[in-house]
Design an enzyme around this catalytic site. Sequence first.
Site, PDB file in Angstrom:
ATOM      1  N   ARG A 131       0.828  -1.203   0.000  1.00 34.77           N
ATOM      2  CA  ARG A 131       0.000   0.000   0.000  1.00 34.77           C
ATOM      3  C   ARG A 131       0.861   1.252   0.000  1.00 34.77           C
ATOM      4  O   ARG A 131       2.028   1.232   0.381  1.00 34.77           O
ATOM      5  CB  ARG A 131      -0.923   0.005   1.223  1.00 34.77           C
ATOM      6  CG  ARG A 131      -1.924  -1.128   1.189  1.00 34.77           C
ATOM      7  CD  ARG A 131      -2.899  -0.945   0.017  1.00 34.77           C
ATOM      8  NE  ARG A 131      -3.612  -2.172  -0.284  1.00 34.77           N
ATOM      9  CZ  ARG A 131      -3.772  -2.664  -1.513  1.00 34.77           C
ATOM     10  NH1 ARG A 131      -3.269  -2.051  -2.558  1.00 34.77           N
ATOM     11  NH2 ARG A 131      -4.459  -3.760  -1.708  1.00 34.77           N
ATOM     12  N   CYS A 132       0.247   2.332  -0.434  1.00 37.50           N
ATOM     13  CA  CYS A 132       0.882   3.647  -0.475  1.00 37.50           C
ATOM     14  C   CYS A 132       1.502   3.948   0.887  1.00 37.50           C
ATOM     15  O   CYS A 132       0.866   3.694   1.903  1.00 37.50           O
ATOM     16  CB  CYS A 132      -0.188   4.677  -0.825  1.00 37.50           C
ATOM     17  SG  CYS A 132       0.407   6.366  -0.888  1.00 37.50           S
ATOM     18  N   PRO A 133       2.716   4.431   0.900  1.00 37.43           N
ATOM     19  CA  PRO A 133       3.562   4.893  -0.194  1.00 37.43           C
ATOM     20  C   PRO A 133       4.620   3.891  -0.640  1.00 37.43           C
ATOM     21  O   PRO A 133       5.552   4.256  -1.352  1.00 37.43           O
ATOM     22  CB  PRO A 133       4.223   6.129   0.406  1.00 37.43           C
ATOM     23  CG  PRO A 133       4.472   5.716   1.833  1.00 37.43           C
ATOM     24  CD  PRO A 133       3.258   4.870   2.201  1.00 37.43           C
ATOM     25  N   ASP A 185      -2.145  -1.183  -5.760  1.00 39.71           N
ATOM     26  CA  ASP A 185      -2.730  -0.149  -4.909  1.00 39.71           C
ATOM     27  C   ASP A 185      -3.294   0.938  -5.819  1.00 39.71           C
ATOM     28  O   ASP A 185      -2.564   1.475  -6.656  1.00 39.71           O
ATOM     29  CB  ASP A 185      -1.657   0.427  -3.986  1.00 39.71           C
ATOM     30  CG  ASP A 185      -2.189   1.511  -3.065  1.00 39.71           C
ATOM     31  OD1 ASP A 185      -3.414   1.746  -3.057  1.00 39.71           O
ATOM     32  OD2 ASP A 185      -1.380   2.122  -2.351  1.00 39.71           O
TER      33      ASP A 185
END
Length: 81
Positions: free
Chosen positions: A18-20, A45
């Site tokens: 997932r981000c980042p 994502d």
Amino acid sequence: MSAGDAAPDEVLDCRGQRCPLPVIKMARRLPELPVGAVLRVLADDPAAAVDIPAWCRMRAQDFLAATGTPDSPAYDVRRAH
């Protein structure tokens, strides 16, 4: 042949992250590649669709194309400098 159809020099698998994290991993790996090399980032994502092109603009790298499929998106980035 479009840039997205060409074989990348390297593939970075960030699926499930997932981000980042996909952008961080891409930012760490790209400088290790020679100028002109294409890195394909596999990232599922949804934020990657915005984050990767934005990072390329901010860092003056070449965002070539979003490739892959809706279930397995990929992003091609060429090291510009």
